[in-house]
Design a protein around this motif. Sequence first.
Motif: not given
Length: 285
Positions: A236-262
Amino acid sequence: MANRSKRRRPLRTLLILAAAALLTALFVRWDNTALQVTHFEPVFTGLPEGFDGCRLVVLSDLHGGEFGPENQELFAAAAEAAPDYIFYLGDLEDLYRGPREGYAEEVARGLSAIAPLYYVTGNHEWAIGGVPELKARLESCGAQVLSNEFATLERNGDTVVLAGIDDPNGYADQKTPEQVAAEIYAAHGDPFWMLLAHRNNEFAERYSLLGADLVLSGHGHGGIIRLPFTDGLLSVERTFFPSYTAGLYEENGSALFVTRGLGNSGPTFRLFNRPEVAVVTLRSS
């Protein structure tokens, strides 16, 4: 006969192009209006047994959109998932379209009638303005707004902590995520805790360092355009190939869930990236 056949070819070509354009337009419309229910089951070693199987409906980034009259299709999809809780992660309305009278209340009433509803702000709420009044209106319609604070959730005799932070576009002197995390540890020791935070792109360098077991975010719109073997084409900041955009991730022992939104902001549209009603079922290993 040969000349007549040649004269027909341009017409045939035009008809084929018109049909292709119509099919493309219908596909793009469907791709932006047909809800997709997705399911995820992250597993956690520290999740209390009472929360094993706890079902969360995770929504974000409506941007003033509607799915069916008065969002009845959205409410029906959320209700069918039979959630224990509903988390709404910001950008309820859109800066470029402007807020519609009664819209926020309509969404809050519809979702809170299904399950306890927790809400945090996104960047568009702050860009539009009037956030304190918006929060009060949402709470009057059944939502629990988490403004740099936390609450305790109970299920089957066990408890977890749920925290929510305002978007970084909020007040300059607002409580920081680090302060919220410190308050959680001071009050509860080392609990299993979840963090509602609108911005997916703050996870790697900031939110993953707070110690939350699970962070839930939106903001990324799934990368707007999704192609095979990518994590989204455009941020959404208009940069190409961003990460953490959809689904489950893990970093530094913490899990992340990102919804693609509506929804979509302003003139943008989705491609291969249908509006998402995400169902996250917590599992204890």
